[in-house]
Structure formats: C-alpha cells, structure tokens
Design a protein around this motif. Structure first.
Motif, PDB file in Angstrom:
ATOM      1  N   ILE A 157      -1.590 -47.109  71.566  1.00 26.32           N
ATOM      2  CA  ILE A 157      -2.754 -46.792  70.737  1.00 26.32           C
ATOM      3  C   ILE A 157      -2.574 -47.540  69.430  1.00 26.32           C
ATOM      4  O   ILE A 157      -1.530 -47.428  68.795  1.00 26.32           O
ATOM      5  CB  ILE A 157      -2.817 -45.275  70.430  1.00 26.32           C
ATOM      6  CG1 ILE A 157      -2.832 -44.453  71.704  1.00 26.32           C
ATOM      7  CG2 ILE A 157      -3.981 -44.953  69.499  1.00 26.32           C
ATOM      8  CD1 ILE A 157      -4.158 -44.176  72.298  1.00 26.32           C
ATOM      9  N   CYS A 158      -3.561 -48.304  69.052  1.00 26.99           N
ATOM     10  CA  CYS A 158      -3.475 -49.045  67.795  1.00 26.99           C
ATOM     11  C   CYS A 158      -3.537 -48.060  66.626  1.00 26.99           C
ATOM     12  O   CYS A 158      -4.392 -47.172  66.603  1.00 26.99           O
ATOM     13  CB  CYS A 158      -4.606 -50.057  67.688  1.00 26.99           C
ATOM     14  SG  CYS A 158      -4.503 -51.037  66.192  1.00 26.99           S
ATOM     15  N   GLY A 181      -8.372 -46.133  66.458  1.00 22.05           N
ATOM     16  CA  GLY A 181      -7.402 -45.855  67.522  1.00 22.05           C
ATOM     17  C   GLY A 181      -7.700 -46.550  68.828  1.00 22.05           C
ATOM     18  O   GLY A 181      -7.800 -45.907  69.882  1.00 22.05           O
ATOM     19  N   HIS A 185      -7.365 -48.444  72.344  1.00 25.44           N
ATOM     20  CA  HIS A 185      -6.388 -48.382  73.434  1.00 25.44           C
ATOM     21  C   HIS A 185      -6.012 -49.813  73.809  1.00 25.44           C
ATOM     22  O   HIS A 185      -6.829 -50.547  74.345  1.00 25.44           O
ATOM     23  CB  HIS A 185      -6.981 -47.658  74.645  1.00 25.44           C
ATOM     24  CG  HIS A 185      -7.266 -46.215  74.369  1.00 25.44           C
ATOM     25  ND1 HIS A 185      -6.684 -45.186  75.071  1.00 25.44           N
ATOM     26  CD2 HIS A 185      -8.062 -45.620  73.445  1.00 25.44           C
ATOM     27  CE1 HIS A 185      -7.110 -44.030  74.582  1.00 25.44           C
ATOM     28  NE2 HIS A 185      -7.958 -44.268  73.608  1.00 25.44           N
TER      29      HIS A 185
END
Lengths: 422, 113
Positions: B5-6, B12, B14
């Motif tokens: 997850i960034c 956020g 994926h």
C-alpha cells in the motif's frame, strides 16, 4: 449583548477555514469562539505527518497545517476569542461563558457550527470486565503524550483500528512502549490503508480482525486483556480467547459529531451522519445557520474539512450580504444500496454552477464498483470507483447538466460490479 | 511480485512491484512508483515526535524531520529527540537538530511556541 455579522463556534480546522473564507468573501465582522487556550483544535496533538497534500500540495504535520490557517486568520480582522465555551444557541443568539468575561451573549446574522467531534468511549461499546485505571481513548493518550509529555503505559492493547488508534500504535512504539495487539471487531480495518502499512506493518504489530475485547482484568490497575474472535453476528466465539498481560487499553472505536448545541437549537439532525442535515451550501434546517467539518460528518482528511468549511464560510457570507439564492428547485438526496450516508442531504439547484460534490461512505468493501445516481428509477449519472471501503470517504461530482435531468429527488447507490457479474 | 500500500499520500494506492526489474504497477502518480522502488531498495520515512520545551504554553514541542530518512534510523532519531530540549520562543520551521544522526535531514519545529 454584542452584535456580529457571523459568529463561528469552534476554532479547529473547520472554524478557521470558514472564518478565513467568509472574511475573503466580504464579511468583515466575524467572531470566532474557541473553548481551548489556542486555535487549531485536534490538529495540535496530531503531530504525525500526512496533512495538507490536497490543500497545500505538501505533506505537513497537524500543527503545521493548523499554523498555516492561524497565520491566514491573523492577516484578517476576524476576532478570535479563546477560553470561551458556548452554552446555547437560540434564535441566532449565542450564549457563552469564559473565565475572562463571565456570561456573555452574542447576536449573529449568521452562525457557523464547527464544534468538531468527540471520541466514542468505553460506555457506548460496553467493554466487559473490571473498571480499574489504565483504559484511555486513543485521543486522550495522544494528548497526554504529544502535548503534556506523559506516556500512559508500557504494554498496550488497542481496541479498534480507527486512524487515531493506528497512529498511536506507532507513536507509543517509537516512544518505547510495546504494542501487543490491535483488535478490530469488523473483518476489515477502520483506518486508512496507509496507516495499517506504516503504523502496524512497519513495527510488526499484530492486527486481529474479527476480534474484540471480552474481558478487562485488574481491579485497581489494568493487569490484562482478554480478546476473542467473533462470529458473523459479532458474538464472541467460546474457546478462541487470547490473553495479553498489559497495563493500558486504548480505545479507537469511532468518533461522534458533537452536536449538543445543534440539538438544543432544534436543528434537524441526520441519524446516519449524526450531524445536521444540510444543503449543498452547508446550510442547516435553520435559515442562516451553517455547519461544516467533523460536527457535520466525520472526515478522514483535514483537507476535505477545510474545503467543506470554506464552502460554509462563503455561503454564510452570501447569506449575510443578501446575495444568496432563495431555496427553490430543491432535490432531496436519498441513500441507496450499500451507502452509509451522503452529505449534502439536499441540493438547491439554483446554487449549482457547474456541478455539485456529493460526499459519502460505503457500507462494505467493494473492489470494483459503480456509483450510480438515479432519479425516479432512471440512471442520470454513473462513476466507476475501485477499492471502496467504509473507512474511506468518497466523493462524486455530479455535473449540473446531469442534475437537471432529476426530478424531486436523487438516489445515490454503490453497485458491487463483481457481485453483479455473478 | 510484491504487493504494498503506498503511504506517500492518504489515497493509499494498491501497488505491485517486480522485485527484480523494479517495475511498479497500480500507482496513480509518479511518487507512488518512487515509493515502491524505495520500499524494495531502501525504505524511507518521515519521523515525527516531540522535544521538551521551556517557557512555552505546553511542555512538549512537536517536531519532524524535514524529509524522509532511512527507516532503519527511526529509533536512533527518537533517542536524539529525547536528549533534546529547547527554549521558547520557537517559530514553525526553525531547525531544532541539524543533520540528525548523520542522515542529512534536519529536525524542524512543527509549530510556533
């Protein structure tokens, strides 16, 4: 009694943004009331970063984000009165009390409600067991640690996976405490995905989904916590108990808009958001009273609070200056399939220039979804969205040309396209 | 392939990244791609915390590193914050610790006090 064009209640992010926007829209006589000893609200204790990416294009900490708005406020003639608690609002008269001035009343042409929200505590979720010391809401522990400098415990269990709980898991770990478990009753987390990644996974903190606290142990001080797995009806399953020896239980089990003043004033509340029911101009059921920020609905991002509050500030200014359009051509916004709520709850199409933003939360996780806007059973707009989750507020912007096709009301639903395909 | 997850922004995303070619997918901005690559090669984090302050309205002053630092230095930086005490007044952005733990990053004040 003193008179003001606009009185704003609360100088957190919502009140600050509303004040600045109303001032810039041409109303100069604005009074901003705050019960704390400084402006900024909860941002002052949210010392982690991640604020402001949308609003300022940079990643700031909470105090920095608040600081930028406080600086903007200082460049206006808005009067900020600290240490003042509002007791009552009635017929545009705000009654308040402060140590400096005692009891005071302010008469306003318009009022903006920006009181924010409050943490849900042990009472409403009925955590069973002893009632010794060592149980805190995550936000209370955050204030002790970040403002006052006290770490409330060394061995921690956290109930609930809301953002504040996740942030505190990391924060307390960095300060030397050991976070043994985060227990979440739902099968998914209630915080932002990024917070699960950077607050739990970075520190190998175990997350127990579909688990809740079934026993708090310790008569005088907390000694341990028992958690159990829950079934699909959220009932604890016997035999699945796990015990953690700990001195602290943090609760991160949701936020509730703080609407005592709104309720007393007789303003209509939406049972879904627990905030006032508003139009696209953020006006409540009482003419000239506006609401914005977490008192209206709980936001994930302060950037959205600011944007919404600026809208409320501009609308209040229009109302005071007499340039607001009379409410006509109204549309009710209904909550359809898989939706938790919408804000606004009604739209006055006269006010819509290019389009209207509708904010909502879904009630379940949807990987591939479509947000559908219907009126009288006919689809008028549709938006593709991926990775929808109850923890993340979403927004659609319905263009005016499409909105004009609606009649009487619109219904917003979230369609699970994968489920529909089956 | 590694999934992540960034954490660059609250969106956020994926992400998936090929650990050998370092090719990222699922990001909606260039910062996501950079994040995914760094996560594999040298993960970085911005550290936020507080230092003691005398003469202010509160007893702690919120601080942060002015840019991301190696994740492996987190606890070392926390120890440096614990050892630090400042005197009010402080302005937002003031440098509290220069080149903290040799990372090249500065610890800066998060607020006026």
């Amino acid at each position: 009694m003193t008179k003001h064009d606009i009185v704003i209640i609360g100088a957190g992010p919502a009140g600050l943004a509303a004040a600045v926007a109303a001032y810039e829209a041409g109303v100069k006589d604005i009074l901003l009331l705050e019960r704390d000893c400084e402006a900024g609200g909860i941002l002052n204790q949210c010392i982690h970063n991640g604020f402001g990416l949308h609003r300022f294009g940079e990643e700031l900490s909470g105090p920095e984000y608040a600081g930028k708005y406080i600086d903007m406020l200082k460049s206006t003639d808005v009067k900020l009165q600290l240490g003042t608690t509002v007791l009552n609002i009635e017929n545009k008269i705000v009654s308040a009390v402060s140590e400096a001035n005692g009891f005071e009343q302010f008469e306003a042409k318009a009022i903006i409600l920006a009181m924010g929200c409050r943490e849900r505590n042990r009472g409403p979720i009925s955590v069973p067991g002893d009632r010794g010391k060592g149980v805190f809401t995550a936000g209370a522990a955050q204030r002790y640690l970040n403002i006052e400098g006290y770490l409330v415990g060394k061995k921690i269990v956290i109930l609930g996976s809301g953002d504040i709980g996740l942030i505190m898991a990391r924060r307390m770990t960095l300060e030397g405490a050991k976070v043994l478990a985060v227990s979440e009753i739902m099968p998914f987390t209630n915080g932002l995905s990024r917070n699960v990644a950077q607050c739990l996974e970075d520190f190998d903190i175990p997350l127990y989904l579909s688990h809740t606290v079934t026993k708090v142990i310790g008569k005088d001080s907390l000694e341990g916590i028992e958690i159990s797995k829950v079934d699909e009806n959220m009932k604890p399953i016997k035999g699945t108990e796990k015990y953690f020896e700990c001195d602290t239980l943090l609760l991160s089990v949701g936020l509730v808009p703080e609407n005592e003043l709104t309720r007393q004033a007789g303003i209509d509340l939406d049972l879904r958001t627990r905030g006032a029911s508003v139009g696209e101009d953020m006006q409540t059921s009482e003419e000239g009273v506006f609401a914005c920020g977490n008192v209206l609905h709980v936001h994930d991002l302060v950037d959205y609070v600011s944007a919404e509050s600026e809208r409320a500030g501009r609308s209040a200014a229009k109302y005071v200056l007499g340039t607001a359009a009379a409410e006509k051509d109204g549309l009710n916004v209904n909550v359809g399939l898989n939706l938790g709520y919408t804000v606004p709850q009604r739209i006055n199409r006269v006010n819509v220039e290019k389009g209207v933003d509708i904010f909502f939360r879904v009630r379940k996780k949807i990987r591939v979804g479509e947000i559908r806007v219907e009126s009288n059973g006919e689809k008028i707009a549709s938006f593709k969205r991926e990775f929808l989750a109850p923890a993340e507020m979403e927004k659609i912007t319905v263009p005016k040309v499409l909105l004009d096709k609606a009649n009487g009301s619109i219904t917003v639903s979230a369609i699970d396209l994968e489920e529909e395909a089956k | 392939m590694k999934e992540m997850i960034c954490i660059v922004c609250p969106r956020g995303c994926h992400l998936t990244i090929d650990e050998t070619t370092l090719e990222a997918k699922g990001n909606t901005c260039p910062r996501g791609e950079e994040y995914a690559k760094n996560e594999i090669t040298s993960p970085m984090r911005t550290i936020t915390g507080s230092v003691g302050i005398s003469g202010g309205i509160h007893s702690r002053l919120a601080v942060r590193t002015n840019r991301a630092v190696p994740k492996s230095k987190m606890f070392e930086i926390m120890a440096a914050l614990h050892a630090c005490r400042v005197q009010a007044p402080v302005k937002r952005g003031d440098v509290i610790i220069e080149n903290v733990c040799g990372t090249g990053a500065n610890v800066i004040a998060s607020r006026d006090m």
